[in-house]
Enzyme design. Sequence first.
Site, PDB file in Angstrom:
ATOM      1  N   SER A  38       0.828  -1.218   0.000  1.00 43.11           N
ATOM      2  CA  SER A  38       0.000   0.000   0.000  1.00 43.11           C
ATOM      3  C   SER A  38       0.860   1.263   0.000  1.00 43.11           C
ATOM      4  CB  SER A  38      -0.972   0.003   1.184  1.00 43.11           C
ATOM      5  OG  SER A  38      -0.324   0.287   2.390  1.00 43.11           O
ATOM      6  N   ASN A  39       2.019   1.226   0.632  1.00 36.46           N
ATOM      7  CA  ASN A  39       2.898   2.407   0.568  1.00 36.46           C
ATOM      8  C   ASN A  39       3.438   2.612  -0.844  1.00 36.46           C
ATOM      9  OD1 ASN A  39       3.391   3.922   3.191  1.00 36.46           O
ATOM     10  ND2 ASN A  39       3.406   1.789   3.874  1.00 36.46           N
ATOM     11  N   ARG A  72      22.718 -13.086   2.926  1.00 36.36           N
ATOM     12  CA  ARG A  72      22.182 -11.727   2.801  1.00 36.36           C
ATOM     13  C   ARG A  72      22.885 -10.929   1.704  1.00 36.36           C
ATOM     14  NH1 ARG A  72      18.999  -9.434   5.934  1.00 36.36           N
ATOM     15  NH2 ARG A  72      19.506 -10.779   7.680  1.00 36.36           N
ATOM     16  N   ASN A 129      13.245   4.395   4.382  1.00 34.55           N
ATOM     17  CA  ASN A 129      12.381   3.348   4.917  1.00 34.55           C
ATOM     18  C   ASN A 129      11.222   4.004   5.652  1.00 34.55           C
ATOM     19  OD1 ASN A 129      11.566   0.672   5.682  1.00 34.55           O
ATOM     20  ND2 ASN A 129      12.374   1.089   7.740  1.00 34.55           N
ATOM     21  N   HIS A 155       8.454   3.250   8.771  1.00 30.27           N
ATOM     22  CA  HIS A 155       8.247   2.359   9.924  1.00 30.27           C
ATOM     23  C   HIS A 155       7.016   2.837  10.693  1.00 30.27           C
ATOM     24  CE1 HIS A 155       9.300  -0.552  12.934  1.00 30.27           C
ATOM     25  NE2 HIS A 155       9.055   0.358  13.854  1.00 30.27           N
ATOM     26  N   GLU A 186      23.161   1.260   8.679  1.00 30.10           N
ATOM     27  CA  GLU A 186      23.507  -0.153   8.879  1.00 30.10           C
ATOM     28  C   GLU A 186      22.685  -0.815   9.988  1.00 30.10           C
ATOM     29  OE1 GLU A 186      25.797   2.094   8.053  1.00 30.10           O
ATOM     30  OE2 GLU A 186      27.080   1.157   6.527  1.00 30.10           O
TER      31      GLU A 186
HETATM   32  C1  GAR Z   1       3.795  -0.714   6.719  1.00 31.34           C
HETATM   33  O1  GAR Z   1       2.996  -0.486   7.858  1.00 31.34           O
HETATM   34  C2  GAR Z   1       5.240  -0.337   6.998  1.00 31.34           C
HETATM   35  O2  GAR Z   1       5.360   0.790   7.816  1.00 31.34           O
HETATM   36  C3  GAR Z   1       5.739  -1.568   7.688  1.00 31.34           C
HETATM   37  O3  GAR Z   1       5.180  -2.626   6.947  1.00 31.34           O
HETATM   38  C4  GAR Z   1       3.920  -2.214   6.417  1.00 31.34           C
HETATM   39  C5  GAR Z   1       3.905  -2.499   4.949  1.00 31.34           C
HETATM   40  O4  GAR Z   1       2.643  -2.204   4.416  1.00 31.34           O
HETATM   41  N1  GAR Z   1       7.182  -1.625   7.714  1.00 31.34           N
HETATM   42  C6  GAR Z   1       7.885  -2.063   8.741  1.00 31.34           C
HETATM   43  O5  GAR Z   1       7.404  -2.519   9.759  1.00 31.34           O
HETATM   44  C7  GAR Z   1       9.393  -1.943   8.578  1.00 31.34           C
HETATM   45  N2  GAR Z   1      10.080  -2.174   9.813  1.00 31.34           N
HETATM   46  P1  GAR Z   1       2.453  -2.024   2.851  1.00 31.34           P
HETATM   47  O6  GAR Z   1       3.058  -3.277   2.196  1.00 31.34           O
HETATM   48  O7  GAR Z   1       0.964  -1.979   2.659  1.00 31.34           O
HETATM   49  O8  GAR Z   1       3.142  -0.766   2.419  1.00 31.34           O
END
Ligand code: GAR
Length: 201
Positions: free
Chosen positions: A13-14, A65, A107, A109, A142
Site C-alpha cells: 500500500s505504501n 544476505r 524506509n 516504519h 547499517e
Molecule cells: C507498513 O505499515 C510499513 O510501515 C511496515 O510494513 C507495512 C507495509 O505495508 N514496515 C515495517 O514494519 C518496517 N520495519 P504495505 O506493504 O501496505 O506498504
Amino acid sequence: MHSLGILLSGRGSNFVAIANSIDAGRIPDARISVVISNRADAPGIATARQRGLNALVIPSKGKAREEHDREVVAALKQHKVDLVCLAGYMRLLSPWFVQQFPQRILNIHPSLLPAFPGLEAQEQAFAYGVKISGCTVHFVDEELDHGAIIVQKAVAVLDTDDEHTLAARILEQEHIAYTEAINVVLQGKFNVVGRRLVTTP
Ligand code: GAR
C-alpha cells in the site's frame, strides 16, 4: 527525471501511495523505474505489474544476505535508480547495500522511532499502552530502523482502539508521510547534522 526503485515484501500500500502521488504530480519530475520483491507471492508485485511498471521478483530464500543484496543492487543500477524506497521490505540491508546509495535509501516504519523498532510496531505500541504513536520515514543506515529521521506523523491512540484500528490510522499517515519525505530528499534542501535533518532555504 528522478528514478525511484521500490523494494517490498507484501501488500504494497505504501508503494501504491507513492505511485499515486507521482501520477497526480505530487512528486514532480520522478518516475518508478523498478519494483522489486523478495517474495513471489507479494500482492504488491502483482499490483506493480497491473500498473505496467517493471516488476521483478528476486527471491531471498536460501541465499546469504549479501548475495541477495548484490542481485538487488545490480537490478537497481541496471534501471538507473537514484532513490531507493523500502515499502514494507522485511529484510535488513547489508552494510554493503547501504554503502551503494549514500543518503539515498528511505524506509517507512509504523511507530515514532526510536520507540518500537522491529516487527509489529503498531501491536508493540498498543500493548505498551502509549497514548500517541505514529510513523517515521528515515534514511536507512547499517542498523535496523535507525537512520536520520526525515518525516514523522503522530497518531493518537483512542480508548476505543484495538491494534487493528490503530494500525489502520497509522497507515493513512504513512501514505502521506512517504510522499512528503521523498519530496524533501529529492529537493535536496537539507543537511544532516549528527542525527538531525535540518532543512535549508
Ligand atoms: C507498513 O505499515 C510499513 O510501515 C511496515 O510494513 C507495512 C507495509 O505495508 N514496515 C515495517 O514494519 C518496517 N520495519 P504495505 O506493504 O501496505 O506498504
